[in-house]
Design a protein around this motif. Structure first.
Motif, PDB file in Angstrom:
ATOM      1  N   VAL A 163      24.379  42.081 -31.342  1.00 31.69           N
ATOM      2  CA  VAL A 163      24.509  40.714 -30.829  1.00 31.69           C
ATOM      3  C   VAL A 163      23.930  39.700 -31.819  1.00 31.69           C
ATOM      4  O   VAL A 163      24.544  38.678 -32.117  1.00 31.69           O
ATOM      5  N   ILE A 164      22.768  40.013 -32.339  1.00 29.93           N
ATOM      6  CA  ILE A 164      22.132  39.084 -33.292  1.00 29.93           C
ATOM      7  C   ILE A 164      23.016  38.907 -34.515  1.00 29.93           C
ATOM      8  O   ILE A 164      23.287  37.789 -34.965  1.00 29.93           O
ATOM      9  N   LYS A 165      23.500  40.011 -35.046  1.00 28.10           N
ATOM     10  CA  LYS A 165      24.312  39.920 -36.258  1.00 28.10           C
ATOM     11  C   LYS A 165      25.588  39.127 -36.016  1.00 28.10           C
ATOM     12  O   LYS A 165      26.056  38.403 -36.900  1.00 28.10           O
ATOM     13  N   GLU A 166      26.106  39.214 -34.811  1.00 27.94           N
ATOM     14  CA  GLU A 166      27.333  38.462 -34.490  1.00 27.94           C
ATOM     15  C   GLU A 166      27.065  36.981 -34.332  1.00 27.94           C
ATOM     16  O   GLU A 166      27.891  36.149 -34.695  1.00 27.94           O
ATOM     17  N   ASN A 167      25.883  36.642 -33.801  1.00 30.11           N
ATOM     18  CA  ASN A 167      25.619  35.249 -33.425  1.00 30.11           C
ATOM     19  C   ASN A 167      24.777  34.441 -34.405  1.00 30.11           C
ATOM     20  O   ASN A 167      24.748  33.222 -34.317  1.00 30.11           O
ATOM     21  N   SER A 218      16.969  34.814 -34.080  1.00 27.25           N
ATOM     22  CA  SER A 218      16.974  36.215 -33.636  1.00 27.25           C
ATOM     23  C   SER A 218      15.997  36.407 -32.483  1.00 27.25           C
ATOM     24  O   SER A 218      16.302  37.050 -31.479  1.00 27.25           O
ATOM     25  N   LYS A 219      14.837  35.798 -32.634  1.00 26.09           N
ATOM     26  CA  LYS A 219      13.806  35.922 -31.607  1.00 26.09           C
ATOM     27  C   LYS A 219      14.305  35.311 -30.277  1.00 26.09           C
ATOM     28  O   LYS A 219      14.137  35.898 -29.206  1.00 26.09           O
ATOM     29  N   LYS A 220      14.959  34.145 -30.401  1.00 19.82           N
ATOM     30  CA  LYS A 220      15.495  33.466 -29.203  1.00 19.82           C
ATOM     31  C   LYS A 220      16.480  34.353 -28.457  1.00 19.82           C
ATOM     32  O   LYS A 220      16.443  34.457 -27.226  1.00 19.82           O
ATOM     33  N   ILE A 221      17.361  34.978 -29.242  1.00 21.22           N
ATOM     34  CA  ILE A 221      18.372  35.836 -28.630  1.00 21.22           C
ATOM     35  C   ILE A 221      17.713  36.980 -27.872  1.00 21.22           C
ATOM     36  O   ILE A 221      18.057  37.281 -26.728  1.00 21.22           O
ATOM     37  N   LEU A 222      16.681  37.583 -28.501  1.00 26.63           N
ATOM     38  CA  LEU A 222      15.967  38.676 -27.841  1.00 26.63           C
ATOM     39  C   LEU A 222      15.327  38.192 -26.548  1.00 26.63           C
ATOM     40  O   LEU A 222      15.415  38.840 -25.507  1.00 26.63           O
ATOM     41  N   ALA A 257      12.484  37.479 -21.502  1.00 26.72           N
ATOM     42  CA  ALA A 257      11.055  37.649 -21.775  1.00 26.72           C
ATOM     43  C   ALA A 257      10.600  36.623 -22.805  1.00 26.72           C
ATOM     44  O   ALA A 257      10.489  36.934 -23.987  1.00 26.72           O
ATOM     45  N   PRO A 258      10.361  35.379 -22.367  1.00 30.32           N
ATOM     46  CA  PRO A 258       9.881  34.374 -23.315  1.00 30.32           C
ATOM     47  C   PRO A 258       8.506  34.757 -23.888  1.00 30.32           C
ATOM     48  O   PRO A 258       7.692  35.329 -23.160  1.00 30.32           O
TER      49      PRO A 258
END
Lengths: 244, 394
Positions: free
Chosen positions: B85-89, B235-239, B245-246
């Motif tokens: 997902v991260i790599k795509e976005n 990347s952190k935001k996506i996670l 889990a903010p």
């Protein structure tokens, strides 16, 4: 050469004021050989300091070589001392860490003379005074008479208007003293103006004019028709020594 | 009187009192030596650190759980899908690899060794700038097909199979076997990141061996140095969004690590710089003290010079120059000692000594400044003397 009018000097120590010179008027012409004598406290040292531009008068005017020097600043005084006055002191006042040559060069250093020129002239004058083989000796390696001759060389080096000699024979034995006086007489014959400060009458009598001071005033101004000749005196001493 | 002459006069006078001059400058020597050594060691160390970090590529970043703020790690915090997902976005992310850490006993034909194993994907080699010596690194299709392959580092390969190319040979791990497909270069890095012996497995293979799926850390690299910040933050935001889990994740970059390293060395430099400053101050006071003694001792000399035509300014400059020359002398000895010190430490720590021209210039500047500052008062005192009084003094 020197024209002094009503010159006075007063020292103030706290509440007391001590007058050292009380209004002296004096002319010294070029080529004169003047001796200033007097007991200690008579004002002759003060006179010497004022003439030598080491100190300022409280009142009166002082014309040196045609220039009024009564109201100049310290830097001008230093420059005039450098160019117009050659000092010879009782204690020689050579810098112990410098060779004879370097000591003589010192005055020229402050005159801004270039290095080669300084060296050349210092050697010349020292040679004139018979010290050509003592150029690189330090003061403690020289005799009193030799040291005083180095000091005379230093005084002469900038072609000053006058030589001021303060008890120049005071630290020397009598024969060496005479040798120094003979140098002064020779210089004077060649036209150098000399002012000699001494309390010894025998020394003063080598000059051609004696000013006697007491209590801050000149009490006697006497032309010497026949000054003593130091050169002859030395000869006489030698002969006497030879006979004995 | 020109400056050259004055410097000669100063040297004469310093030479005539060698021991005293040396003792006087000792404070300056120590101060300057400290400055040079500290700055030299610091700069050398920093250069070394930078060089080491450059090896990883300055574009690198990593994400793990925010332990700093007391968050604790759950097995499903980082998942293999997250990477996709991260790599795509996030277009700023060029490579992104999982890292699953473990320790395992490996057995080869010549020996055995317990090494750190990292379960990861092909991207990891790009992120960490790994160099292959033989064969290849893990490929994406290894994971897909479920190949039982392993990549060793040079030293592990040597231990397990002896010298030579071990590609195609079998490694036993626990009760399973894997085929060696590549060997990567061992890095004898100063910082110890890679100094451990390491074996790399496809992440899916390691998960199978372990019996559970876990990713301890994501390591990635941004497409450029400028985009590291954006890459890691996005990347952190996506996670955070995907795991609801903010503040649960923590992202770091080599850039940041370098900065904090710089901060530490900066503070050290500051502290020792202060010590050096105090030493220079004490040294300067010593110089002032000796100059005052010297002025008193040479009162007669001052009088003579004045009688011969030295202006007050000439005397002032003479003594200031003497003070500066004294300090410069100390400065030069200090530079030599400091450089020697930096060289010694650099030799021991095996990093390049770095005493730049600027540092030396700074030290010389400091010496001159100390000499000037602490020379002014004594010199002024000398220049204010009354020539008559001075001539009368013994």
């Amino acid at each position: 050469m020197i024209k002094i009018n009503n010159l006075s000097k007063t020292y103030s120590t706290g509440a007391f004021t001590v007058p050292a010179l009380k209004g002296i008027t004096l002319d010294i012409a070029p080529g004169e050989f003047v001796a200033i004598t007097g007991a200690s406290g008579s004002g002759k040292s003060t006179m010497m300091n004022l003439l030598g531009l080491l100190d300022r008068p409280s009142e009166g005017s002082y014309l040196l070589d045609g220039m009024d020097v009564s109201n100049l600043n310290d830097d001008d005084y230093a420059r005039l001392r450098n160019r117009k006055i050659g000092f010879v002191f009782q204690a020689f006042n050579l810098l112990p860490r410098l060779t004879a040559l370097k000591n003589v060069e010192l005055s020229m250093l402050y005159a801004g003379t270039k290095h080669e020129e300084r060296r050349k002239r210092a050697v010349e004058v020292l040679t004139l005074l018979g010290l050509e083989d003592r150029l690189h000796h330090f003061p403690n390696e020289l005799s009193g008479g030799q040291n005083q001759r180095v000091a005379i060389a230093r005084a002469l080096i900038n072609n000053p208007a006058i030589i001021l000699a303060d008890e120049p024979t005071g630290a020397l034995d009598s024969q060496t003293g005479l040798e120094i006086m003979s140098i002064f007489q020779e210089l004077n014959r060649q036209g150098t103006t000399i002012v000699l400060v001494t309390h010894e009458l025998n020394i003063a009598r080598h000059s051609r004019r004696i000013l006697r001071m007491a209590d801050g005033l000149i009490i006697n101004d006497e032309e010497i028709a026949r000054p003593l000749d130091a050169h002859n005196e030395i000869q006489a001493l030698r002969e006497k020594g030879g006979r004995a | 009187m020109n400056i050259g002459e004055l410097i000669l006069v100063a040297i004469e006078s310093i030479k005539s009192n060698k021991l005293r001059s040396f003792l006087t400058t000792l404070g300056i020597v120590i101060g300057i030596a400290a400055v040079i050594a500290v700055v030299g060691i610091g700069q050398g160390g920093r250069a070394m650190l930078m060089q080491e970090m450059e090896k990883f590529g300055t574009n690198m970043f990593g994400i793990w759980v925010n332990y700093r703020d007391g968050e604790s790690f759950r097995l499903d915090d980082l998942q293999i899908n997250d990477i996709t997902v991260i790599k795509e976005n996030v277009p700023q992310v060029k490579y992104l690899a999982p890292a699953s850490y473990g320790q395992m006993q490996l057995r080869g034909s010549k020996g055995h060794k317990s090494v750190q194993v990292i379960g990861t994907t092909a991207d990891y080699a790009q992120v960490r700038n790994l160099e292959t010596v033989w064969g290849r690194f893990i490929r994406d299709d290894d994971a897909a097909v479920g190949r039982r392959v392993i990549v060793l580092d040079e030293r592990t390969a040597l231990k397990l199979f002896g010298p030579g190319n071990p590609v195609g040979k079998k490694v036993m791990l626990m009760s399973n076997s894997a085929v060696v497909v590549g060997v990567i270069k061992s890095d004898s890095s100063m910082l110890g990141f890679n100094s451990q012996q390491i074996a790399y497995l496809p992440w899916s293979f390691l998960s199978r061996l372990n019996g559970w799926e876990v990713i301890h850390e994501l390591q990635g690299s941004a497409s450029s140095k400028e985009e590291v910040e954006a890459a890691m933050n996005l990347s952190k935001k996506i996670l955070e969004r995907r795991h609801h889990a903010p503040n649960h994740y923590y992202a770091y970059s080599l850039e940041q690590e370098m900065e904090s390293a710089n901060k530490v060395t900066g503070i050290m430099t500051l502290i020792i710089g202060c010590i050096a400053g105090i030493s220079l101050l004490v040294g300067g006071i010593g110089v002032m003290n000796i100059m005052l003694v010297s002025v008193t001792e040479r009162t007669r000399e001052i009088g003579i010079r004045m009688a011969l035509g030295a202006r007050r300014k000439d005397i002032l400059v003479q003594f200031i120059i003497e003070s500066i020359v004294l300090c410069l002398l100390g400065g030069f000895i200090g530079i030599i000692l400091g450089y020697g010190g930096a060289l010694l430490v650099a030799r021991l720590a095996k990093w390049p000594p770095l005493v730049s021209g600027w540092t030396v210039l700074l030290a010389v500047g400091f010496s001159v400044a100390v000499g000037l500052f602490f020379g002014i008062y004594p010199a002024n005192k000398a220049s204010k003397m009354d020539p008559i009084e001075a001539l009368r003094r013994d």
